[in-house]
Design an enzyme around this catalytic site. Structure first.
Site, short mmCIF file in Angstrom:
data_model
loop_
_atom_site.label_atom_id
_atom_site.label_comp_id
_atom_site.label_asym_id
_atom_site.label_seq_id
_atom_site.Cartn_x
_atom_site.Cartn_y
_atom_site.Cartn_z
N HIS A 35 -13.41 76.54 16.13
CA HIS A 35 -12.22 76.35 16.95
C HIS A 35 -12.39 77.07 18.29
O HIS A 35 -11.54 77.86 18.70
CB HIS A 35 -10.96 76.83 16.22
CG HIS A 35 -10.38 75.77 15.31
ND1 HIS A 35 -10.95 75.44 14.11
CD2 HIS A 35 -9.31 74.94 15.45
CE1 HIS A 35 -10.25 74.47 13.54
NE2 HIS A 35 -9.25 74.14 14.32
N ASP A 44 -7.41 75.67 10.63
CA ASP A 44 -6.87 74.51 9.90
C ASP A 44 -6.40 74.86 8.49
O ASP A 44 -5.75 74.04 7.83
CB ASP A 44 -7.92 73.39 9.83
CG ASP A 44 -8.21 72.78 11.20
OD1 ASP A 44 -7.54 73.14 12.17
OD2 ASP A 44 -9.13 71.93 11.29
N HIS A 119 -6.09 69.38 9.28
CA HIS A 119 -7.40 68.96 9.83
C HIS A 119 -7.42 67.45 9.97
O HIS A 119 -7.26 66.72 8.97
CB HIS A 119 -8.50 69.46 8.88
CG HIS A 119 -9.89 69.05 9.22
ND1 HIS A 119 -10.54 69.45 10.38
CD2 HIS A 119 -10.79 68.30 8.53
CE1 HIS A 119 -11.77 68.96 10.37
NE2 HIS A 119 -11.95 68.25 9.27
N GLU A 121 -9.52 65.06 10.35
CA GLU A 121 -10.45 64.21 9.59
C GLU A 121 -10.09 64.13 8.10
O GLU A 121 -10.69 63.34 7.36
CB GLU A 121 -11.88 64.71 9.75
CG GLU A 121 -12.45 64.56 11.16
CD GLU A 121 -12.12 65.73 12.07
OE1 GLU A 121 -11.09 66.41 11.87
OE2 GLU A 121 -12.90 65.97 13.00
N HIS A 176 -7.65 69.68 19.57
CA HIS A 176 -8.45 70.59 18.74
C HIS A 176 -8.70 71.92 19.47
O HIS A 176 -9.26 71.93 20.56
CB HIS A 176 -9.79 69.95 18.38
CG HIS A 176 -10.66 70.86 17.59
ND1 HIS A 176 -10.46 71.09 16.24
CD2 HIS A 176 -11.70 71.63 17.95
CE1 HIS A 176 -11.36 71.95 15.83
NE2 HIS A 176 -12.12 72.30 16.84
N GLU A 181 -2.72 74.39 18.56
CA GLU A 181 -3.31 75.26 17.53
C GLU A 181 -3.37 76.71 18.01
O GLU A 181 -3.10 77.64 17.24
CB GLU A 181 -4.70 74.76 17.15
CG GLU A 181 -4.67 73.48 16.33
CD GLU A 181 -6.03 73.09 15.78
OE1 GLU A 181 -6.07 72.63 14.63
OE2 GLU A 181 -7.05 73.22 16.50
ZN ZN Z 1 -7.87 72.66 13.97
MN MN Z 2 -9.87 70.43 12.36
#
Ligand code: ZN
Ligand code: MN
Length: 258
Positions: A35, A44, A119, A121, A176, A181
């Site tokens: 990150h 995450d 997350h 994905e 991201h 975040e």
């Molecule tokens: Zn993240």
């Molecule tokens: Mn992620």
């Protein structure tokens, strides 16, 4: 004994009693993933676990141990395979873990499950894991089971996004390690953020398609896909408050019929 919100901190008789009382069970789904240079790799995991705990405290729920490994990081949404540190599960592995946890919760009479995802994905493999659990339990038997699947970023109100991004929201794929975040981590775990290390070498510019093997072209060297400028603990609290309120509302509608 403890009346912890955290499932694994309970004794088995206490967990059995809480489930018998109808406690909703929250499964945080995370990743161990780069990150940027300015944040720890557990973002995450920290965010969905904290959101789950806030909601569980309000609705009398229980938070399961989070899944700390995520489905394979992609360049356009998490920086991809070119960064040291990121540990990937294959989508199939991830789906099977989600399936197995749901099936075993069902066997133990849990009928209200909420997955809280941190997350990007993980989205597809989580859906597949839930569907496989329904197949395995038996579609005709699961009429008393409700599984909700939540991505925390979708819980944020448009008004909050406008306040945080007056020049336009870049979209969650590019967020991201960026303002959303970073701000929530500053609110929750400031010791895991070193904002002075944020290099602001983004935003990333990606083609609107993928090529494999992934070339990682266009991923900023820092691993941050958008910008961290403007991140603050105060904004993090706005985001967390939105997540908490939205999920409580969803639960009261879906589980209690309110
Ligand atoms: Zn993240
Ligand atoms: Mn992620």
């Amino acid at each position: 004994m403890t009346d912890s919100l955290f499932y694994a901190e309970l004794t088995w008789p206490d967990s059995q009693a809480r489930i018998a009382d109808g406690a909703s069970v929250f499964l945080p789904l995370g990743a161990t993933e780069q990150h940027g240079r300015h944040m720890a790799m557990n973002v995450d995991v920290v965010l969905p676990t904290a959101i789950a705990a806030r909601v569980a405290a309000k609705v009398g729920g229980l938070v399961l141990p989070p899944l700390a490994y995520g489905n394979r990081s992609q360049p356009r949404t998490g920086g991809g395979p070119s960064f040291p540190g990121t540990i990937n599960l294959k989508a199939h592995t991830f789906s099977l873990i989600v399936r197995d946890v749901i099936c075993d919760l069902y066997r133990q009479n849990v009928r209200r499950i909420v997955t809280i995802n941190g997350h990007y994905e993980n989205i597809g493999p989580t859906i597949e894991g839930i569907e496989m659990a329904l197949d395995e339990i038996g579609r005709d038997r699961v009429t008393d089971l409700i599984v909700l699947r939540v991505d925390h970023w979708d819980m944020v109100r448009a008004a909050t996004l406008e306040r945080i991004f007056p020049n336009g929201y870049p979209g969650i794929e590019l967020e991201h390690a960026s303002v959303i975040e970073t701000s929530m981590m500053m609110a929750l775990r400031p010791e895991l953020v070193n904002i002075g290390q944020a290099s602001n070498d983004g935003p990333a510019s990606f083609q609107p398609y993928d090529r494999y093997p992934s070339p990682c072209d266009g991923v900023p060297p820092s691993g941050v896909l958008s910008l961290t400028e403007g991140s603050s603990a105060e904004k993090g609290e706005w985001l967390l408050a939105d997540c908490e309120a939205a999920i409580i509302e969803i639960i009261s509608r879906e589980f209690n019929g309110d």
